[in-house]
Design a protein around this motif. Structure first.
Motif, mmCIF file in Angstrom:
data_model
loop_
_atom_site.group_PDB
_atom_site.id
_atom_site.type_symbol
_atom_site.label_atom_id
_atom_site.label_comp_id
_atom_site.label_asym_id
_atom_site.label_seq_id
_atom_site.Cartn_x
_atom_site.Cartn_y
_atom_site.Cartn_z
ATOM 1 N N ALA A 10 46.919 -64.593 15.299
ATOM 2 C CA ALA A 10 45.776 -64.548 16.211
ATOM 3 C C ALA A 10 46.154 -65.100 17.582
ATOM 4 O O ALA A 10 45.762 -64.558 18.623
ATOM 5 C CB ALA A 10 44.602 -65.333 15.617
ATOM 6 N N GLN A 11 46.943 -66.165 17.584
ATOM 7 C CA GLN A 11 47.359 -66.764 18.851
ATOM 8 C C GLN A 11 48.260 -65.825 19.643
ATOM 9 O O GLN A 11 48.193 -65.772 20.870
ATOM 10 C CB GLN A 11 48.078 -68.090 18.588
ATOM 11 N N SER A 12 49.099 -65.067 18.938
ATOM 12 C CA SER A 12 49.978 -64.128 19.635
ATOM 13 C C SER A 12 49.205 -62.935 20.192
ATOM 14 O O SER A 12 49.529 -62.412 21.256
ATOM 15 C CB SER A 12 51.084 -63.632 18.692
ATOM 16 N N LYS A 13 48.172 -62.512 19.492
ATOM 17 C CA LYS A 13 47.368 -61.368 19.943
ATOM 18 C C LYS A 13 46.321 -61.782 20.972
ATOM 19 O O LYS A 13 46.052 -61.052 21.922
ATOM 20 C CB LYS A 13 46.681 -60.692 18.748
ATOM 21 N N TYR A 14 45.742 -62.937 20.769
ATOM 22 C CA TYR A 14 44.702 -63.435 21.679
ATOM 23 C C TYR A 14 45.106 -64.825 22.174
ATOM 24 O O TYR A 14 44.651 -65.835 21.632
ATOM 25 C CB TYR A 14 43.355 -63.504 20.971
ATOM 26 N N PRO A 15 45.971 -64.912 23.171
ATOM 27 C CA PRO A 15 46.447 -66.215 23.646
ATOM 28 C C PRO A 15 45.294 -67.076 24.140
ATOM 29 O O PRO A 15 44.257 -66.564 24.578
ATOM 30 C CB PRO A 15 47.386 -65.836 24.811
ATOM 31 N N THR B 190 40.725 -59.929 11.173
ATOM 32 C CA THR B 190 42.006 -60.400 11.692
ATOM 33 C C THR B 190 43.162 -59.949 10.810
ATOM 34 O O THR B 190 44.241 -59.589 11.313
ATOM 35 C CB THR B 190 41.995 -61.936 11.829
ATOM 36 N N LEU B 191 42.955 -59.946 9.495
ATOM 37 C CA LEU B 191 43.980 -59.429 8.580
ATOM 38 C C LEU B 191 44.245 -57.945 8.848
ATOM 39 O O LEU B 191 45.399 -57.500 8.833
ATOM 40 C CB LEU B 191 43.545 -59.635 7.129
ATOM 41 N N ASP B 192 43.186 -57.177 9.084
ATOM 42 C CA ASP B 192 43.336 -55.748 9.392
ATOM 43 C C ASP B 192 44.101 -55.561 10.703
ATOM 44 O O ASP B 192 44.965 -54.675 10.815
ATOM 45 C CB ASP B 192 41.974 -55.075 9.491
ATOM 46 N N GLU B 193 43.785 -56.387 11.683
ATOM 47 C CA GLU B 193 44.484 -56.296 12.971
ATOM 48 C C GLU B 193 45.971 -56.604 12.810
ATOM 49 O O GLU B 193 46.818 -55.952 13.435
ATOM 50 C CB GLU B 193 43.871 -57.278 13.965
ATOM 51 N N TRP B 194 46.274 -57.571 11.979
ATOM 52 C CA TRP B 194 47.672 -57.941 11.740
ATOM 53 C C TRP B 194 48.417 -56.779 11.080
ATOM 54 O O TRP B 194 49.529 -56.429 11.476
ATOM 55 C CB TRP B 194 47.720 -59.199 10.875
ATOM 56 N N GLU B 195 47.792 -56.188 10.069
ATOM 57 C CA GLU B 195 48.407 -55.051 9.386
ATOM 58 C C GLU B 195 48.630 -53.887 10.353
ATOM 59 O O GLU B 195 49.695 -53.242 10.342
ATOM 60 C CB GLU B 195 47.511 -54.608 8.234
ATOM 61 N N GLU B 196 47.650 -53.611 11.203
ATOM 62 C CA GLU B 196 47.767 -52.527 12.178
ATOM 63 C C GLU B 196 48.862 -52.823 13.197
ATOM 64 O O GLU B 196 49.587 -51.908 13.618
ATOM 65 C CB GLU B 196 46.424 -52.320 12.878
ATOM 66 N N ALA B 197 48.986 -54.079 13.604
ATOM 67 C CA ALA B 197 50.023 -54.457 14.559
ATOM 68 C C ALA B 197 51.415 -54.250 13.975
ATOM 69 O O ALA B 197 52.340 -53.794 14.668
ATOM 70 C CB ALA B 197 49.842 -55.918 14.981
ATOM 71 N N MET B 198 51.575 -54.550 12.692
ATOM 72 C CA MET B 198 52.860 -54.331 12.026
ATOM 73 C C MET B 198 53.196 -52.843 11.957
ATOM 74 O O MET B 198 54.332 -52.430 12.204
ATOM 75 C CB MET B 198 52.826 -54.916 10.609
ATOM 76 N N ALA B 199 52.186 -52.032 11.649
ATOM 77 C CA ALA B 199 52.403 -50.589 11.522
ATOM 78 C C ALA B 199 52.691 -49.941 12.869
ATOM 79 O O ALA B 199 53.403 -48.928 12.937
ATOM 80 C CB ALA B 199 51.187 -49.936 10.868
ATOM 81 N N ALA B 200 52.153 -50.506 13.961
ATOM 82 C CA ALA B 200 52.287 -49.899 15.285
ATOM 83 C C ALA B 200 53.601 -50.245 15.980
ATOM 84 O O ALA B 200 53.890 -49.710 17.052
ATOM 85 C CB ALA B 200 51.114 -50.341 16.164
ATOM 86 N N ARG B 201 54.418 -51.085 15.373
ATOM 87 C CA ARG B 201 55.680 -51.462 16.002
ATOM 88 C C ARG B 201 56.636 -50.267 16.074
ATOM 89 O O ARG B 201 56.594 -49.383 15.214
ATOM 90 C CB ARG B 201 56.354 -52.598 15.213
ATOM 91 N N PRO B 202 57.537 -50.239 17.055
ATOM 92 C CA PRO B 202 58.545 -49.174 17.116
ATOM 93 C C PRO B 202 59.440 -49.214 15.875
ATOM 94 O O PRO B 202 59.677 -50.291 15.301
ATOM 95 C CB PRO B 202 59.354 -49.519 18.378
#
Length: 205
Positions: A192-197, A62-74
């Motif tokens: 996690a709630q924002s990514k997986y409602p 989940t930490l890795d997913e969060w980091e990837e989500a931050m990097a993937a932002r416009p």
């Protein structure tokens, strides 16, 4: 002659880029891949070592997913005040949660704390965020000494488990590092709630 030198220089530059890219790929390949399993609370009684691994793998993923989500932002979003604040919170949480991750890896958490952390992780994994919030509150309330008289009010009605929790967890988690990783777990829950409602609105935390 000059053209030949320029061609050689470009070739060397290309080689450096390729070698650098190869190093980066090697670093990525060296990153440990943790298999995420459904977290089973009954392992508290039967196989606590496996439970430690399950929680560690889930939080790491989940930490890795969060980091990837931050990097993937416009880029435009990253430059905004809100975007910068989100990046700071993510990096801060990743840093503050390290003491918990070390204890999970070394399997050195106190039994009561492990039980609460396991409940939080399992409920997050099942998208039961309201229930995860309840377990989080139990953990964070134990983060400070109980107010005078609280443990004495209705003490006969309190279960043995609650009395143990109030007397032990309070002093175990009464330090700055613990407060920080508890807060980081809450932020991880929010991501996690924002990514997986949740499947139902009643489980929104």
């Amino acid at each position: 002659m000059r053209k030949l030198e320029e061609m050689e220089a470009h070739m060397r530059l290309d080689d450096l880029k390729k070698s650098g890219g190869g190093t980066e790929d090697k670093r990525r390949s060296k990153k440990t891949v943790h298999v995420v399993e459904p977290i089973q609370l009954d392992l508290l009684q039967s196989d606590v070592d496996r439970l430690y691994l399950q929680i560690y793998a889930y939080f790491t993923h989940t930490l890795d997913e969060w980091e990837e989500a931050m990097a993937a932002r416009p880029e435009e979003e990253k430059r905004t005040a809100a975007g910068k604040k989100a990046a700071v919170l993510q990096k801060q949480a990743s840093e503050y949660i390290k003491p918990l991750m070390r204890q999970l890896k070394r399997r050195t958490l106190e039994p009561d704390i492990l039980a609460r952390v396991a409940e939080i992780a399992q409920r997050m994994q099942r998208r039961l965020y309201r229930d995860a919030q309840d377990a989080y509150l139990q953990l964070s309330i134990g983060n400070a000494p109980w107010p005078i008289g609280v443990t004495m009010v209705g003490i006969h009605e309190r279960s043995a488990r609650e009395k143990i929790f109030s007397s032990q967890v309070a002093h175990v988690l009464n330090d700055e590092a613990s407060r920080k990783w508890i807060q980081s777990v809450k932020r991880l829950m929010t991501f996690a709630q924002s990514k997986y409602p949740p499947d139902t609105l009643s489980q929104l935390s």
